[in-house]
Design a protein around this motif. Structure first.
Motif, PDB file in Angstrom:
ATOM      1  N   GLY A 105       1.586   5.170  -7.692  1.00 14.06           N
ATOM      2  CA  GLY A 105       1.496   6.349  -8.552  1.00 14.06           C
ATOM      3  C   GLY A 105       2.542   7.410  -8.240  1.00 14.06           C
ATOM      4  N   HIS A 106       3.505   7.102  -7.366  1.00 22.70           N
ATOM      5  CA  HIS A 106       4.569   8.052  -7.014  1.00 22.70           C
ATOM      6  C   HIS A 106       5.361   8.420  -8.259  1.00 22.70           C
ATOM      7  CE1 HIS A 106       8.094   9.726  -4.985  1.00 22.70           C
ATOM      8  NE2 HIS A 106       7.386   9.719  -3.866  1.00 22.70           N
ATOM      9  N   VAL A 107       5.804   9.640  -8.340  1.00 27.95           N
ATOM     10  CA  VAL A 107       6.617  10.057  -9.480  1.00 27.95           C
ATOM     11  C   VAL A 107       7.951   9.317  -9.445  1.00 27.95           C
ATOM     12  CG1 VAL A 107       5.562  12.340  -9.631  1.00 27.95           C
ATOM     13  CG2 VAL A 107       7.610  12.024  -8.239  1.00 27.95           C
ATOM     14  N   PRO A 108       8.549   9.067 -10.599  1.00 32.98           N
ATOM     15  CA  PRO A 108       9.859   8.416 -10.608  1.00 32.98           C
ATOM     16  C   PRO A 108      10.873   9.237  -9.805  1.00 32.98           C
ATOM     17  CG  PRO A 108       8.932   8.451 -12.812  1.00 32.98           C
ATOM     18  CD  PRO A 108       8.049   9.312 -11.949  1.00 32.98           C
ATOM     19  N   ALA A 109      11.694   8.539  -9.046  1.00 36.12           N
ATOM     20  CA  ALA A 109      12.683   9.217  -8.212  1.00 36.12           C
ATOM     21  C   ALA A 109      13.813   8.261  -7.876  1.00 36.12           C
ATOM     22  CB  ALA A 109      12.034   9.727  -6.934  1.00 36.12           C
ATOM     23  N   THR A 110      14.933   8.832  -7.532  1.00 36.90           N
ATOM     24  CA  THR A 110      16.075   8.086  -7.013  1.00 36.90           C
ATOM     25  C   THR A 110      16.495   8.782  -5.732  1.00 36.90           C
ATOM     26  OG1 THR A 110      16.805   7.500  -9.234  1.00 36.90           O
ATOM     27  CG2 THR A 110      18.425   7.310  -7.484  1.00 36.90           C
ATOM     28  N   ALA A 111      16.739   7.989  -4.694  1.00 34.05           N
ATOM     29  CA  ALA A 111      17.122   8.579  -3.414  1.00 34.05           C
ATOM     30  C   ALA A 111      18.219   7.756  -2.771  1.00 34.05           C
ATOM     31  CB  ALA A 111      15.916   8.650  -2.484  1.00 34.05           C
ATOM     32  N   GLU A 112      19.177   8.454  -2.187  1.00 32.35           N
ATOM     33  CA  GLU A 112      20.190   7.779  -1.385  1.00 32.35           C
ATOM     34  C   GLU A 112      19.593   7.574   0.003  1.00 32.35           C
ATOM     35  OE1 GLU A 112      24.730   8.345   0.334  1.00 32.35           O
ATOM     36  OE2 GLU A 112      23.870   9.900  -0.938  1.00 32.35           O
ATOM     37  N   LEU A 113      19.676   6.343   0.491  1.00 35.00           N
ATOM     38  CA  LEU A 113      19.099   6.023   1.790  1.00 35.00           C
ATOM     39  C   LEU A 113      20.135   6.190   2.891  1.00 35.00           C
ATOM     40  CD1 LEU A 113      17.220   2.762   0.757  1.00 35.00           C
ATOM     41  CD2 LEU A 113      16.310   5.093   0.869  1.00 35.00           C
ATOM     42  N   ARG A 145       0.849  -1.193   0.000  1.00 34.66           N
ATOM     43  CA  ARG A 145       0.000   0.000   0.000  1.00 34.66           C
ATOM     44  C   ARG A 145       0.884   1.241   0.000  1.00 34.66           C
ATOM     45  NH1 ARG A 145      -3.668   0.148   4.828  1.00 34.66           N
ATOM     46  NH2 ARG A 145      -1.797  -0.611   5.813  1.00 34.66           N
ATOM     47  N   TYR A 146       1.913   1.217   0.838  1.00 35.91           N
ATOM     48  CA  TYR A 146       2.896   2.296   0.847  1.00 35.91           C
ATOM     49  C   TYR A 146       4.125   1.856   1.627  1.00 35.91           C
ATOM     50  CZ  TYR A 146       1.325   3.526   5.592  1.00 35.91           C
ATOM     51  OH  TYR A 146       1.007   3.502   6.926  1.00 35.91           O
ATOM     52  N   SER A 147       5.208   2.592   1.436  1.00 34.69           N
ATOM     53  CA  SER A 147       6.460   2.337   2.138  1.00 34.69           C
ATOM     54  C   SER A 147       6.996   3.655   2.662  1.00 34.69           C
ATOM     55  CB  SER A 147       7.500   1.716   1.201  1.00 34.69           C
ATOM     56  OG  SER A 147       7.039   0.489   0.692  1.00 34.69           O
ATOM     57  N   LEU A 148       7.687   3.569   3.788  1.00 30.64           N
ATOM     58  CA  LEU A 148       8.353   4.743   4.354  1.00 30.64           C
ATOM     59  C   LEU A 148       9.844   4.456   4.405  1.00 30.64           C
ATOM     60  CD1 LEU A 148       5.978   5.513   7.360  1.00 30.64           C
ATOM     61  CD2 LEU A 148       6.183   6.807   5.252  1.00 30.64           C
ATOM     62  N   VAL A 149      10.633   5.349   3.828  1.00 26.55           N
ATOM     63  CA  VAL A 149      12.087   5.182   3.820  1.00 26.55           C
ATOM     64  C   VAL A 149      12.744   6.453   4.325  1.00 26.55           C
ATOM     65  CG1 VAL A 149      12.105   3.512   1.933  1.00 26.55           C
ATOM     66  CG2 VAL A 149      12.293   5.917   1.410  1.00 26.55           C
ATOM     67  N   LYS A 150      13.935   6.283   4.918  1.00 23.00           N
ATOM     68  CA  LYS A 150      14.719   7.427   5.362  1.00 23.00           C
ATOM     69  C   LYS A 150      15.759   7.713   4.290  1.00 23.00           C
ATOM     70  CE  LYS A 150      15.052   8.239  10.205  1.00 23.00           C
ATOM     71  NZ  LYS A 150      15.853   8.094  11.415  1.00 23.00           N
ATOM     72  N   GLY A 170      15.611  13.386   3.789  1.00 26.56           N
ATOM     73  CA  GLY A 170      14.505  13.354   4.749  1.00 26.56           C
ATOM     74  C   GLY A 170      13.675  12.095   4.568  1.00 26.56           C
ATOM     75  N   GLN A 171      12.681  11.917   5.431  1.00 29.42           N
ATOM     76  CA  GLN A 171      11.817  10.743   5.338  1.00 29.42           C
ATOM     77  C   GLN A 171      10.914  10.868   4.118  1.00 29.42           C
ATOM     78  OE1 GLN A 171      10.449   9.178   8.964  1.00 29.42           O
ATOM     79  NE2 GLN A 171       8.666   8.201   8.092  1.00 29.42           N
ATOM     80  N   MET A 172      10.719   9.741   3.421  1.00 35.19           N
ATOM     81  CA  MET A 172       9.968   9.765   2.179  1.00 35.19           C
ATOM     82  C   MET A 172       8.917   8.659   2.194  1.00 35.19           C
ATOM     83  SD  MET A 172      11.662   9.713  -1.614  1.00 35.19           S
ATOM     84  CE  MET A 172      12.064   8.007  -1.797  1.00 35.19           C
ATOM     85  N   GLY A 173       7.698   9.010   1.899  1.00 33.95           N
ATOM     86  CA  GLY A 173       6.627   8.039   1.755  1.00 33.95           C
ATOM     87  C   GLY A 173       6.446   7.715   0.287  1.00 33.95           C
ATOM     88  N   SER A 197       9.904   0.840   6.446  1.00 34.73           N
ATOM     89  CA  SER A 197       8.610   0.244   6.780  1.00 34.73           C
ATOM     90  C   SER A 197       7.843  -0.032   5.496  1.00 34.73           C
ATOM     91  CB  SER A 197       7.775   1.192   7.644  1.00 34.73           C
ATOM     92  OG  SER A 197       8.401   1.428   8.869  1.00 34.73           O
ATOM     93  N   ILE A 198       7.449  -1.288   5.322  1.00 32.98           N
ATOM     94  CA  ILE A 198       6.684  -1.685   4.147  1.00 32.98           C
ATOM     95  C   ILE A 198       5.298  -2.097   4.630  1.00 32.98           C
ATOM     96  CG2 ILE A 198       6.519  -3.300   2.223  1.00 32.98           C
ATOM     97  CD1 ILE A 198       9.618  -3.453   2.380  1.00 32.98           C
ATOM     98  N   HIS A 199       4.285  -1.373   4.179  1.00 34.96           N
ATOM     99  CA  HIS A 199       2.918  -1.592   4.624  1.00 34.96           C
ATOM    100  C   HIS A 199       2.138  -2.349   3.555  1.00 34.96           C
ATOM    101  CE1 HIS A 199       3.300   1.278   8.041  1.00 34.96           C
ATOM    102  NE2 HIS A 199       4.283   1.700   7.270  1.00 34.96           N
ATOM    103  N   GLU A 200       1.980  -3.668   3.780  1.00 37.20           N
ATOM    104  CA  GLU A 200       1.224  -4.504   2.854  1.00 37.20           C
ATOM    105  C   GLU A 200      -0.156  -4.812   3.415  1.00 37.20           C
ATOM    106  OE1 GLU A 200       3.930  -7.336   0.383  1.00 37.20           O
ATOM    107  OE2 GLU A 200       4.609  -7.400   2.463  1.00 37.20           O
ATOM    108  N   GLY A 201      -0.254  -4.969   4.695  1.00 36.69           N
ATOM    109  CA  GLY A 201      -1.510  -5.279   5.369  1.00 36.69           C
ATOM    110  C   GLY A 201      -1.665  -4.347   6.563  1.00 36.69           C
ATOM    111  N   ASN A 202      -2.177  -4.897   7.667  1.00 38.43           N
ATOM    112  CA  ASN A 202      -2.359  -4.077   8.869  1.00 38.43           C
ATOM    113  C   ASN A 202      -1.054  -3.819   9.600  1.00 38.43           C
ATOM    114  OD1 ASN A 202      -5.090  -3.886   8.416  1.00 38.43           O
ATOM    115  ND2 ASN A 202      -5.571  -5.698   9.636  1.00 38.43           N
ATOM    116  N   ASP A 203      -0.181  -4.831   9.660  1.00 43.25           N
ATOM    117  CA  ASP A 203       1.086  -4.683  10.370  1.00 43.25           C
ATOM    118  C   ASP A 203       2.218  -4.462   9.378  1.00 43.25           C
ATOM    119  OD1 ASP A 203      -0.057  -5.107  12.902  1.00 43.25           O
ATOM    120  OD2 ASP A 203       0.025  -7.279  12.615  1.00 43.25           O
TER     121      ASP A 203
END
Length: 105
Positions: A26-34, A10-15, A19-22, A40-46
């Motif tokens: 449909g997110h625009v193409p991007a490249t980020a250094e982590l 459903r969505y992912s949160l990365v540092k 800065g923190q990125m959700g 956090s990878i949100h596939e279900g409830n947990d």
């Protein structure tokens, strides 16, 4: 580097270093250094959480995100998950001990 493959999320949160990125569908193409932190990878409830020491995120136009991180990620994340479970269990024991002491007296 080891690719991290995830299923339909459903969505992912990365540092990222910027800065923190959700990342949502449909997110625009991007490249980020982590930077080091929790992915956090949100596939279900947990959410499924992984520790990243560094790496790169490549978000493509088709809403696919590729993460590249140093080897050992899965092993370290497994150890981190085990340590968190042990800490949560110990907190439960400590709370129960305090409640028992308060009720006794």
């Amino acid at each position: 580097m080891m690719p991290l493959k995830v299923g339909n999320t459903r969505y992912s949160l990365v540092k990222a270093t910027t800065g923190q990125m959700g990342v949502l569908p449909g997110h625009v193409p991007a490249t980020a250094e982590l930077k080091h932190g929790i992915l956090s990878i949100h596939e279900g409830n947990d959410p499924t959480k992984y520790f990243l020491s560094s790496g790169f995120a490549f978000i493509r136009a088709n809403s696919v995100a590729d993460m590249a991180a140093p080897k050992g990620l899965a092993e370290f994340s497994q150890k981190l998950s085990s340590a968190v479970k042990k800490a949560e269990a110990q907190i439960g024991i400590d709370v129960q001990s305090v409640l028992n002491a308060a009720l006794a007296g």
